[in-house]
Write a protein that holds these residues in place. Sequence first.
Motif, PDB file in Angstrom:
ATOM      1  N   GLU A  67       9.241  47.163 -40.235  1.00  0.00           N
ATOM      2  CA  GLU A  67       9.382  46.924 -38.810  1.00  0.00           C
ATOM      3  C   GLU A  67       9.660  45.460 -38.495  1.00  0.00           C
ATOM      4  N   VAL A  68       9.337  44.577 -39.391  1.00  0.00           N
ATOM      5  CA  VAL A  68       9.429  43.151 -39.110  1.00  0.00           C
ATOM      6  C   VAL A  68      10.864  42.657 -39.154  1.00  0.00           C
ATOM      7  N   GLY A  69      11.710  43.296 -39.891  1.00  0.00           N
ATOM      8  CA  GLY A  69      13.091  42.857 -39.979  1.00  0.00           C
ATOM      9  C   GLY A  69      13.284  41.901 -41.134  1.00  0.00           C
ATOM     10  N   ARG A  70      14.090  40.888 -40.910  1.00  0.00           N
ATOM     11  CA  ARG A  70      14.454  39.979 -41.993  1.00  0.00           C
ATOM     12  C   ARG A  70      13.639  38.685 -42.001  1.00  0.00           C
ATOM     13  N   GLN A  71      12.643  38.563 -41.156  1.00  0.00           N
ATOM     14  CA  GLN A  71      11.818  37.365 -41.156  1.00  0.00           C
ATOM     15  C   GLN A  71      10.940  37.326 -42.398  1.00  0.00           C
ATOM     16  N   THR A  72      10.653  36.137 -42.854  1.00  0.00           N
ATOM     17  CA  THR A  72       9.729  35.978 -43.968  1.00  0.00           C
ATOM     18  C   THR A  72       8.318  36.129 -43.434  1.00  0.00           C
ATOM     19  N   LEU A  73       7.541  37.002 -44.036  1.00  0.00           N
ATOM     20  CA  LEU A  73       6.173  37.224 -43.601  1.00  0.00           C
ATOM     21  C   LEU A  73       5.211  36.335 -44.375  1.00  0.00           C
ATOM     22  N   VAL A  74       4.185  35.880 -43.692  1.00  0.00           N
ATOM     23  CA  VAL A  74       3.097  35.145 -44.333  1.00  0.00           C
ATOM     24  C   VAL A  74       1.793  35.785 -43.903  1.00  0.00           C
ATOM     25  N   ARG A  75       0.797  35.666 -44.732  1.00  0.00           N
ATOM     26  CA  ARG A  75      -0.503  36.270 -44.454  1.00  0.00           C
ATOM     27  C   ARG A  75      -1.381  35.260 -43.728  1.00  0.00           C
ATOM     28  N   VAL A  76      -2.086  35.733 -42.686  1.00  0.00           N
ATOM     29  CA  VAL A  76      -3.035  34.910 -41.941  1.00  0.00           C
ATOM     30  C   VAL A  76      -4.377  35.633 -41.979  1.00  0.00           C
ATOM     31  N   ASN A  77      -5.403  34.948 -42.431  1.00  0.00           N
ATOM     32  CA  ASN A  77      -6.731  35.545 -42.517  1.00  0.00           C
ATOM     33  C   ASN A  77      -7.655  34.841 -41.545  1.00  0.00           C
ATOM     34  N   ILE A  78      -8.421  35.620 -40.778  1.00  0.00           N
ATOM     35  CA  ILE A  78      -9.412  35.057 -39.866  1.00  0.00           C
ATOM     36  C   ILE A  78     -10.714  35.834 -40.019  1.00  0.00           C
ATOM     37  N   ASN A  79     -11.807  35.185 -39.727  1.00  0.00           N
ATOM     38  CA  ASN A  79     -13.109  35.841 -39.753  1.00  0.00           C
ATOM     39  C   ASN A  79     -13.523  36.150 -38.320  1.00  0.00           C
ATOM     40  N   VAL A  80     -13.838  37.405 -38.058  1.00  0.00           N
ATOM     41  CA  VAL A  80     -14.317  37.833 -36.749  1.00  0.00           C
ATOM     42  C   VAL A  80     -15.524  38.741 -36.958  1.00  0.00           C
ATOM     43  N   PRO A  81     -16.371  38.873 -35.936  1.00  0.00           N
ATOM     44  CA  PRO A  81     -17.496  39.801 -36.069  1.00  0.00           C
ATOM     45  C   PRO A  81     -17.006  41.226 -36.317  1.00  0.00           C
ATOM     46  N   GLU A  82     -17.790  41.974 -37.059  1.00  0.00           N
ATOM     47  CA  GLU A  82     -17.401  43.352 -37.409  1.00  0.00           C
ATOM     48  C   GLU A  82     -17.144  44.195 -36.164  1.00  0.00           C
ATOM     49  N   GLY A  83     -17.972  44.024 -35.136  1.00  0.00           N
ATOM     50  CA  GLY A  83     -17.796  44.790 -33.899  1.00  0.00           C
ATOM     51  C   GLY A  83     -16.477  44.490 -33.211  1.00  0.00           C
ATOM     52  N   THR A  84     -16.068  43.223 -33.247  1.00  0.00           N
ATOM     53  CA  THR A  84     -14.790  42.826 -32.657  1.00  0.00           C
ATOM     54  C   THR A  84     -13.639  43.485 -33.396  1.00  0.00           C
ATOM     55  N   ARG A  85     -13.710  43.467 -34.721  1.00  0.00           N
ATOM     56  CA  ARG A  85     -12.653  44.102 -35.517  1.00  0.00           C
ATOM     57  C   ARG A  85     -12.556  45.589 -35.204  1.00  0.00           C
ATOM     58  N   LYS A  86     -13.699  46.246 -35.041  1.00  0.00           N
ATOM     59  CA  LYS A  86     -13.689  47.675 -34.709  1.00  0.00           C
ATOM     60  C   LYS A  86     -13.049  47.914 -33.353  1.00  0.00           C
ATOM     61  N   GLN A  87     -13.340  47.052 -32.380  1.00  0.00           N
ATOM     62  CA  GLN A  87     -12.725  47.190 -31.052  1.00  0.00           C
ATOM     63  C   GLN A  87     -11.218  47.004 -31.133  1.00  0.00           C
ATOM     64  N   TRP A  88     -10.782  45.993 -31.878  1.00  0.00           N
ATOM     65  CA  TRP A  88      -9.351  45.747 -32.029  1.00  0.00           C
ATOM     66  C   TRP A  88      -8.675  46.923 -32.723  1.00  0.00           C
ATOM     67  N   LYS A  89      -9.312  47.442 -33.755  1.00  0.00           N
ATOM     68  CA  LYS A  89      -8.742  48.563 -34.509  1.00  0.00           C
ATOM     69  C   LYS A  89      -8.600  49.800 -33.618  1.00  0.00           C
ATOM     70  N   MET A  90      -9.627  50.091 -32.817  1.00  0.00           N
ATOM     71  CA  MET A  90      -9.568  51.241 -31.906  1.00  0.00           C
ATOM     72  C   MET A  90      -8.470  51.047 -30.861  1.00  0.00           C
ATOM     73  N   ALA A  91      -8.332  49.830 -30.336  1.00  0.00           N
ATOM     74  CA  ALA A  91      -7.279  49.553 -29.359  1.00  0.00           C
ATOM     75  C   ALA A  91      -5.899  49.767 -29.982  1.00  0.00           C
ATOM     76  N   ALA A  92      -5.730  49.350 -31.228  1.00  0.00           N
ATOM     77  CA  ALA A  92      -4.455  49.545 -31.920  1.00  0.00           C
ATOM     78  C   ALA A  92      -4.176  51.030 -32.133  1.00  0.00           C
ATOM     79  N   ILE A  93      -5.188  51.781 -32.536  1.00  0.00           N
ATOM     80  CA  ILE A  93      -5.032  53.225 -32.750  1.00  0.00           C
ATOM     81  C   ILE A  93      -4.656  53.920 -31.447  1.00  0.00           C
TER      82      ILE A  93
END
Length: 69
Positions: A19-45
């Motif tokens: 889906e990204v196309g021809r751009q070069t992808l790089v990985r970005v890692n961040i630390n967030v509280p587990e509850g925040t990640r769950k909220q973000w994941k549910m919103a994405a779903i």
Amino acid sequence: MALTPKKLDAVRPTVPVDEVGRQTLVRVNINVPEGTRKQWKMAAIERGISLGTLIESAVNETLSKNTQV
């Protein structure tokens, strides 16, 4: 020890690499509280998009609002 990103062919198959196309992808890692990640994941779903797409869209939207001053 330097951190190196995974090659795109080594990324798990559920990541929408095409889906990204021809751009070069790089990985970005961040630390967030587990509850925040769950909220973000549910919103994405609920929206039918990946978590990465959700986060990228939110950051881009925030940045565009801040530059329109």
